[in-house]
Design a protein around this motif. Sequence first.
Motif, PDB file in Angstrom:
ATOM      1  N   MET A   1       0.674  -1.175   0.086  1.00  0.00           N
ATOM      2  CA  MET A   1      -0.172  -0.041  -0.100  1.00  0.00           C
ATOM      3  C   MET A   1       0.813   1.282   0.084  1.00  0.00           C
ATOM      4  O   MET A   1       2.272   1.367   0.790  1.00  0.00           O
ATOM      5  CB  MET A   1      -1.300  -0.067   1.083  1.00  0.00           C
ATOM      6  CG  MET A   1      -1.965   1.044   1.066  1.00  0.00           C
ATOM      7  SD  MET A   1      -3.052  -0.224   1.846  1.00  0.00           S
ATOM      8  CE  MET A   1      -4.158   1.673   2.171  1.00  0.00           C
TER       9      MET A   1
ATOM     10  N   LEU B   1       6.607   6.538   5.274  1.00  0.00           N
ATOM     11  CA  LEU B   1       7.846   6.643   5.689  1.00  0.00           C
ATOM     12  C   LEU B   1       8.519   6.661   7.094  1.00  0.00           C
ATOM     13  O   LEU B   1       8.065   7.848   7.713  1.00  0.00           O
ATOM     14  CB  LEU B   1       8.373   7.506   4.770  1.00  0.00           C
ATOM     15  CG  LEU B   1       8.202   7.299   3.450  1.00  0.00           C
ATOM     16  CD1 LEU B   1       9.774   8.186   2.798  1.00  0.00           C
ATOM     17  CD2 LEU B   1       8.222   6.275   2.798  1.00  0.00           C
TER      18      LEU B   1
ATOM     19  N   ASN C   1      13.671   1.528   4.727  1.00  0.00           N
ATOM     20  CA  ASN C   1      11.946   2.207   4.329  1.00  0.00           C
ATOM     21  C   ASN C   1      12.235   1.123   3.444  1.00  0.00           C
ATOM     22  O   ASN C   1      11.114  -0.232   3.694  1.00  0.00           O
ATOM     23  CB  ASN C   1      12.228   3.475   4.087  1.00  0.00           C
ATOM     24  CG  ASN C   1      11.283   4.405   4.877  1.00  0.00           C
ATOM     25  OD1 ASN C   1      10.285   4.004   5.371  1.00  0.00           O
ATOM     26  ND2 ASN C   1      12.390   4.872   5.616  1.00  0.00           N
TER      27      ASN C   1
ATOM     28  N   PHE D   1      12.232  -2.687   5.001  1.00  0.00           N
ATOM     29  CA  PHE D   1      11.537  -2.962   6.246  1.00  0.00           C
ATOM     30  C   PHE D   1      10.601  -4.637   6.463  1.00  0.00           C
ATOM     31  O   PHE D   1      10.153  -5.357   6.758  1.00  0.00           O
ATOM     32  CB  PHE D   1      10.540  -2.409   6.827  1.00  0.00           C
ATOM     33  CG  PHE D   1      10.372  -2.014   8.713  1.00  0.00           C
ATOM     34  CD1 PHE D   1      11.185  -2.449   9.880  1.00  0.00           C
ATOM     35  CD2 PHE D   1       9.415  -2.615   8.600  1.00  0.00           C
ATOM     36  CE1 PHE D   1      10.345  -2.510  10.511  1.00  0.00           C
ATOM     37  CE2 PHE D   1       8.753  -2.203  10.285  1.00  0.00           C
ATOM     38  CZ  PHE D   1       9.035  -2.671  10.591  1.00  0.00           C
ATOM     39  N   GLY D   2       9.423  -4.720   5.024  1.00  0.00           N
ATOM     40  CA  GLY D   2       8.630  -5.157   4.831  1.00  0.00           C
ATOM     41  C   GLY D   2       9.644  -6.756   4.696  1.00  0.00           C
ATOM     42  O   GLY D   2       8.859  -7.539   5.227  1.00  0.00           O
TER      43      GLY D   2
ATOM     44  N   ARG E   1       9.340   1.195  -1.710  1.00  0.00           N
ATOM     45  CA  ARG E   1       8.332   0.195  -0.923  1.00  0.00           C
ATOM     46  C   ARG E   1       7.495  -1.451  -1.489  1.00  0.00           C
ATOM     47  O   ARG E   1       7.712  -1.985  -0.516  1.00  0.00           O
ATOM     48  CB  ARG E   1       8.228   1.211   0.759  1.00  0.00           C
ATOM     49  CG  ARG E   1       8.218   0.054   1.725  1.00  0.00           C
ATOM     50  CD  ARG E   1       7.486   1.234   3.025  1.00  0.00           C
ATOM     51  NE  ARG E   1       6.789   1.479   2.979  1.00  0.00           N
ATOM     52  CZ  ARG E   1       6.305   2.261   3.604  1.00  0.00           C
ATOM     53  NH1 ARG E   1       7.393   3.408   5.171  1.00  0.00           N
ATOM     54  NH2 ARG E   1       5.687   3.524   3.751  1.00  0.00           N
TER      55      ARG E   1
ATOM     56  N   ARG F   1       8.222  -5.994  -2.368  1.00  0.00           N
ATOM     57  CA  ARG F   1       7.068  -6.547  -2.178  1.00  0.00           C
ATOM     58  C   ARG F   1       7.178  -7.572  -3.274  1.00  0.00           C
ATOM     59  O   ARG F   1       6.392  -9.169  -3.037  1.00  0.00           O
ATOM     60  CB  ARG F   1       6.377  -6.144  -1.392  1.00  0.00           C
ATOM     61  CG  ARG F   1       7.302  -5.502   0.107  1.00  0.00           C
ATOM     62  CD  ARG F   1       7.204  -5.980   1.487  1.00  0.00           C
ATOM     63  NE  ARG F   1       5.637  -7.315   1.264  1.00  0.00           N
ATOM     64  CZ  ARG F   1       4.865  -6.849   2.136  1.00  0.00           C
ATOM     65  NH1 ARG F   1       4.304  -5.391   2.062  1.00  0.00           N
ATOM     66  NH2 ARG F   1       3.472  -7.953   1.932  1.00  0.00           N
TER      67      ARG F   1
ATOM     68  N   LEU G   1       1.782   5.417   9.860  1.00  0.00           N
ATOM     69  CA  LEU G   1       3.106   5.126   9.659  1.00  0.00           C
ATOM     70  C   LEU G   1       2.474   3.160  10.281  1.00  0.00           C
ATOM     71  O   LEU G   1       3.549   2.382  10.373  1.00  0.00           O
ATOM     72  CB  LEU G   1       3.672   5.948  10.601  1.00  0.00           C
ATOM     73  CG  LEU G   1       4.756   6.976  10.151  1.00  0.00           C
ATOM     74  CD1 LEU G   1       5.785   7.219  11.418  1.00  0.00           C
ATOM     75  CD2 LEU G   1       5.553   6.476   9.047  1.00  0.00           C
TER      76      LEU G   1
ATOM     77  N   ASP H   1       3.539  -4.092   6.274  1.00  0.00           N
ATOM     78  CA  ASP H   1       5.292  -4.401   6.108  1.00  0.00           C
ATOM     79  C   ASP H   1       4.969  -5.629   7.231  1.00  0.00           C
ATOM     80  O   ASP H   1       6.471  -6.002   7.186  1.00  0.00           O
ATOM     81  CB  ASP H   1       6.043  -4.050   6.145  1.00  0.00           C
ATOM     82  CG  ASP H   1       6.884  -2.778   4.932  1.00  0.00           C
ATOM     83  OD1 ASP H   1       6.221  -3.053   4.492  1.00  0.00           O
ATOM     84  OD2 ASP H   1       6.462  -1.909   5.544  1.00  0.00           O
TER      85      ASP H   1
END
Lengths: 370, 293
Positions: free
Chosen positions: A79, A86, A95, A98-99, A146, A150, B184, B191
């Motif tokens: 998303m 961020l 950033n 991170f996922g 970001r 993924r 966030l 994530d």
Amino acid sequence: MGFLDIVNTTKSYGAVEVLHNIDISVEEGEFLVLVGPSGCGKSTLLNMIAGLEEITSGEIRIKGGVMNGVHPSKRNIAMVFQSYALYPNMTVGKNITFGLEMHGTPKAEREAAMHKVAKLLQIEPLLDRKPGALSGGQRQRVAMGRALVRNPDVFLFDEPLSNLDAKLRVDMRTEIKKLHQKLGTTIVYVTHDQIEAMTLSTRIAVMNGGYVQQLGTPQEIYDTPENIFVATFMGSPAMNVVNAKVAIENGRPVAQVALHDGSLTSLPFSQENMADWAGKEIFLGIRPETITDEDAADRKSNNIALMTNRIVVTEPAGSDTFVTMVMGGKDVVARMRSDAEVKANADFSFAVNMEKAVAFDPVTEKRIVP
Amino acid sequence: MSVATQDTAIRTGRVVRTLIYVVLLLFALFYMLPLYVMLVNSVKPLDEITGGGMMNLPQVFTFEPWVKAWSSAQIGVDPTGLSPYFWNSIKMVVPAVAISTVLGALNGYVLTKWRFKYDTIIFGLMLFACFIPFQIVLIPMAKMLGLMGMAGSTSGLVLVHVVYGVGFTTLYFRNYYAVFPTELVRAAQIDGAGFFQIFWRILLPSSGPIAVVSIIWQFTNIWNDFLFGASFAGASSQPMTVALNNLVQSSQGVKEYNVHFAGAILAAMPTLLVYVVAGRYFVRGLMAGSVKG
């Protein structure tokens, strides 16, 4: 069954139902835009696809798997948020990865994926910076990076361009479209900006008051709006909707519309079935660009009607000149070419392309289907 | 109207300005006077004080009273000085501040980002804890500590201070996190970060200013607390404040004012130090969220 299915889905907060029986099926590689005024439920629907909000009833399926109650991180979605979201304490590189880190991807793989995405989005020089040191457009790119890294099944965009200034917004819009063409990913995109919706999408869902008003390709939505809301929401300036009365002249159905001085002009319909409405009041919808001077009238059209009307205001905008007149007691805007010789408070002979005109039932406000 | 005020602001003459500064300076000096008295008298031999020159600068400069207050003054029955009690205080303050701050941060996180039914009521009740006078809870608290077998111990004191402090720290962190962008947290959820990962990796690293506020507030309060220390501490866990009282209030022998002054400064030193080191973050943290940045 599509790639992403929203089946009969509703959302309620307590006793208040904010989304009513939404049914949308998205094919793989489609770019679906949810568009509507604020409070229409489009962001709620997006959050439900993401799993950030629960589904009250109905089903959301991705690749055939039912997603109700599945955690956002396990839906294989990504998303992009309006504020970019961020993480302020991490570098751009962190950033982006991170996922992957949270999903237990080994470090070497993470680095490789990060560099690939950074190259694609041209943000390689920014990888060691913190988000606070980036411009709006750069943050936007990082947010997309970001999401991209993924390699998700579905991308969700929540008004991603609304925090950018006007020029950058247009640039990023093109960039998102390019990216979609290049990667062929499935995207669901929320916006309140009808131009974004028209330019980006392969299909649009126009929403209002928790209902999908119309679902279709941009062309369908623009040319054959299902109701007055869709007609006036999509397009800028908005479609003119004026009171008219249907009559039969020379065996053809016409719309009789009052001009500035109250005299009636007859605009012949292209739709034969309008004869059924003879003697009844309707709303006539005319797009601004279908009212022109005679020379600029669409040569391919078989149904150009002429009328003489008084000009109230002219607004030269460089590429076009917007002309305001009064029809059926309302202000009507015409979009003329910039060198049309128009003057305020003068009579002018307009050409109306009635092939493109649409008629609405005054009670249900739905389009009268030809 | 605004033009008029600006005019007067510009016309404020040098005379008025000087007057303002003089008044401010006088107030500042008046406010600093006790510190002056304490400092000056803590470095004098006793006879200079008893001789009546309390406001004078020392004729003979000596650190003797400081050394005595720290290591050999009579506290209660033992001539240990304040040093063991200083360590008692440290052993009590550090865990109490750390635990209450972390708990407050966790509470704030849950109350703003993981909303649940009746969360505002629970927050209201926690706020209520900030306004309960210490005296009311003394007896029930003593009973509870006894039941838990923590009476007279440092860990008992830590518990009391954590319980009392958590209302304040929750208030601080809740208000700070209330303006922390929820997007966030949602991004982190997508994530794949879990409840504690979001807390440790996303929220805490951004909580510097408010953590400083919480630490200063808690440190000052707990270090300066006398009532709980006097009520719940055992002989081996008495904090600095209680020891200072015992030093000053001792009914035998000569009153060594210079030692008392030195001891009082020693007791106040850590809070001063914390404020000097972290103070500039204090105002910044208190202001955080009040102005949209």
